[in-house]
Motif scaffolding. Structure first.
Motif, PDB file in Angstrom:
ATOM      1  N   GLY A  35       0.815  -1.203   0.000  1.00 14.41           N
ATOM      2  CA  GLY A  35       0.000   0.000   0.000  1.00 14.41           C
ATOM      3  C   GLY A  35       0.852   1.258   0.000  1.00 14.41           C
ATOM      4  N   TRP A  36       0.257   2.333  -0.456  1.00 14.16           N
ATOM      5  CA  TRP A  36       0.863   3.662  -0.387  1.00 14.16           C
ATOM      6  C   TRP A  36      -0.064   4.569   0.422  1.00 14.16           C
ATOM      7  CZ3 TRP A  36       5.592   5.245  -2.117  1.00 14.16           C
ATOM      8  CH2 TRP A  36       6.272   4.403  -3.004  1.00 14.16           C
ATOM      9  N   PHE A  37       0.537   5.329   1.315  1.00 12.66           N
ATOM     10  CA  PHE A  37      -0.192   6.283   2.131  1.00 12.66           C
ATOM     11  C   PHE A  37       0.557   7.615   2.090  1.00 12.66           C
ATOM     12  CE2 PHE A  37      -3.222   3.502   4.344  1.00 12.66           C
ATOM     13  CZ  PHE A  37      -2.706   2.272   4.011  1.00 12.66           C
ATOM     14  N   ARG A  38      -0.101   8.665   2.513  1.00 18.73           N
ATOM     15  CA  ARG A  38       0.569   9.954   2.575  1.00 18.73           C
ATOM     16  C   ARG A  38       0.090  10.729   3.782  1.00 18.73           C
ATOM     17  NH1 ARG A  38      -2.222  12.909  -2.716  1.00 18.73           N
ATOM     18  NH2 ARG A  38      -4.284  13.295  -1.785  1.00 18.73           N
ATOM     19  N   GLN A  39       0.955  11.612   4.239  1.00 20.58           N
ATOM     20  CA  GLN A  39       0.616  12.439   5.388  1.00 20.58           C
ATOM     21  C   GLN A  39       1.180  13.832   5.190  1.00 20.58           C
ATOM     22  OE1 GLN A  39       1.800  10.872   9.232  1.00 20.58           O
ATOM     23  NE2 GLN A  39       0.153  11.989  10.215  1.00 20.58           N
ATOM     24  N   ALA A  40       0.288  14.805   5.227  1.00 26.81           N
ATOM     25  CA  ALA A  40       0.679  16.204   5.166  1.00 26.81           C
ATOM     26  C   ALA A  40       0.828  16.740   6.590  1.00 26.81           C
ATOM     27  CB  ALA A  40      -0.359  17.001   4.391  1.00 26.81           C
ATOM     28  N   ASP A  46      -3.373   9.445   5.078  1.00 32.30           N
ATOM     29  CA  ASP A  46      -4.435   9.089   4.147  1.00 32.30           C
ATOM     30  C   ASP A  46      -3.998   7.944   3.234  1.00 32.30           C
ATOM     31  OD1 ASP A  46      -5.513  12.511   3.581  1.00 32.30           O
ATOM     32  OD2 ASP A  46      -6.215  11.016   5.022  1.00 32.30           O
ATOM     33  N   PHE A  47      -4.960   7.154   2.870  1.00 31.75           N
ATOM     34  CA  PHE A  47      -4.723   6.066   1.914  1.00 31.75           C
ATOM     35  C   PHE A  47      -4.587   6.638   0.506  1.00 31.75           C
ATOM     36  CE2 PHE A  47      -4.914   2.135  -0.202  1.00 31.75           C
ATOM     37  CZ  PHE A  47      -5.882   2.181  -1.188  1.00 31.75           C
ATOM     38  N   LEU A  86      -0.327  16.286 -11.006  1.00 30.25           N
ATOM     39  CA  LEU A  86      -0.171  16.579  -9.589  1.00 30.25           C
ATOM     40  C   LEU A  86      -0.756  17.937  -9.235  1.00 30.25           C
ATOM     41  CD1 LEU A  86       3.346  15.053  -9.080  1.00 30.25           C
ATOM     42  CD2 LEU A  86       1.316  14.461  -7.742  1.00 30.25           C
ATOM     43  N   LYS A  87      -1.296  18.006  -8.032  1.00 26.39           N
ATOM     44  CA  LYS A  87      -1.929  19.213  -7.520  1.00 26.39           C
ATOM     45  C   LYS A  87      -1.220  19.646  -6.240  1.00 26.39           C
ATOM     46  CE  LYS A  87      -6.423  17.450  -9.074  1.00 26.39           C
ATOM     47  NZ  LYS A  87      -7.805  17.098  -8.639  1.00 26.39           N
ATOM     48  N   PRO A  88      -1.311  20.909  -5.880  1.00 22.46           N
ATOM     49  CA  PRO A  88      -0.693  21.345  -4.614  1.00 22.46           C
ATOM     50  C   PRO A  88      -1.181  20.543  -3.414  1.00 22.46           C
ATOM     51  CG  PRO A  88      -1.239  23.247  -5.942  1.00 22.46           C
ATOM     52  CD  PRO A  88      -1.815  22.056  -6.652  1.00 22.46           C
ATOM     53  N   GLU A  89      -2.431  20.096  -3.448  1.00 24.20           N
ATOM     54  CA  GLU A  89      -2.965  19.316  -2.332  1.00 24.20           C
ATOM     55  C   GLU A  89      -2.393  17.903  -2.263  1.00 24.20           C
ATOM     56  OE1 GLU A  89      -4.691  21.053  -4.625  1.00 24.20           O
ATOM     57  OE2 GLU A  89      -6.565  20.006  -5.179  1.00 24.20           O
ATOM     58  N   ASP A  90      -1.608  17.512  -3.238  1.00 29.11           N
ATOM     59  CA  ASP A  90      -0.906  16.232  -3.179  1.00 29.11           C
ATOM     60  C   ASP A  90       0.386  16.330  -2.367  1.00 29.11           C
ATOM     61  OD1 ASP A  90      -1.801  15.713  -6.598  1.00 29.11           O
ATOM     62  OD2 ASP A  90      -2.722  14.773  -4.834  1.00 29.11           O
ATOM     63  N   THR A  91       0.737  17.526  -1.958  1.00 31.87           N
ATOM     64  CA  THR A  91       1.946  17.729  -1.163  1.00 31.87           C
ATOM     65  C   THR A  91       1.855  16.979   0.155  1.00 31.87           C
ATOM     66  OG1 THR A  91       2.429  19.887  -2.145  1.00 31.87           O
ATOM     67  CG2 THR A  91       3.351  19.440   0.035  1.00 31.87           C
ATOM     68  N   ALA A  92       2.827  16.106   0.405  1.00 29.50           N
ATOM     69  CA  ALA A  92       2.817  15.263   1.603  1.00 29.50           C
ATOM     70  C   ALA A  92       4.079  14.408   1.621  1.00 29.50           C
ATOM     71  CB  ALA A  92       1.593  14.365   1.631  1.00 29.50           C
ATOM     72  N   THR A  93       4.287  13.735   2.741  1.00 34.48           N
ATOM     73  CA  THR A  93       5.264  12.662   2.788  1.00 34.48           C
ATOM     74  C   THR A  93       4.548  11.371   2.413  1.00 34.48           C
ATOM     75  OG1 THR A  93       6.527  13.767   4.521  1.00 34.48           O
ATOM     76  CG2 THR A  93       6.923  11.415   4.193  1.00 34.48           C
TER      77      THR A  93
END
Length: 127
Positions: A35-40, A46-47, A86-93
């Motif tokens: 799986g891939w997750f991200r966290q801003a 988030d999944f 990509l969108k600015p809201e995709d910014t995360a680790t």
């Protein structure tokens, strides 16, 4: 547990693409859900996407459907997520995670399904 290392993050502009990689060491991804997750900053994790070993299905979070694609390269023992538009809201680790394959896909979007996690790679998208 499998050791995971993500790479491929960076600073891009809105509309650009990036491909993140998740390499496994110590074991292969054979028999594993990934799986891939991200966290801003200041937000919950988030999944993003998942690849099921059992069914072969792929799953995506609502915010990335149609833009992100998860894939496996078994020869390279690597799982990728191709991120387009990509969108600015995709910014995360962004983190990859792995778990021994489940008998069904019900929990693939849940972080508790995955006992092994990488260290994360930063993705920053400017407007």
């Amino acid at each position: 547990q499998v050791q995971l290392v993500e790479s491929g993050g960076g600073l891009v502009q809105a509309g650009d693409s990036l491909r993140l990689s998740c390499a496994a060491s110590g074991r292969t991804f054979t028999g594993y859900d990934v799986g891939w997750f991200r966290q801003a900053p200041g937000k919950e994790r988030d999944f993003v996407a998942a690849s099921s070993w059992t069914s072969g299905n792929r799953y995506y979070g609502d915010s990335v459907k149609g833009r992100f694609t998860v894939s496996r390269d078994n020869a390279k023992n690597t799982v990728y997520v191709q991120m387009n538009s990509l969108k600015p809201e995709d910014t995360a680790t962004y983190y990859c995670a792995a778990a021994p394959a489940a008998i069904n896909d019900l929990d693939l979007s849940r972080d508790y399904h995955y006992p092994s996690w990488g260290q994360g790679t930063q993705v920053s998208v400017s407007s």
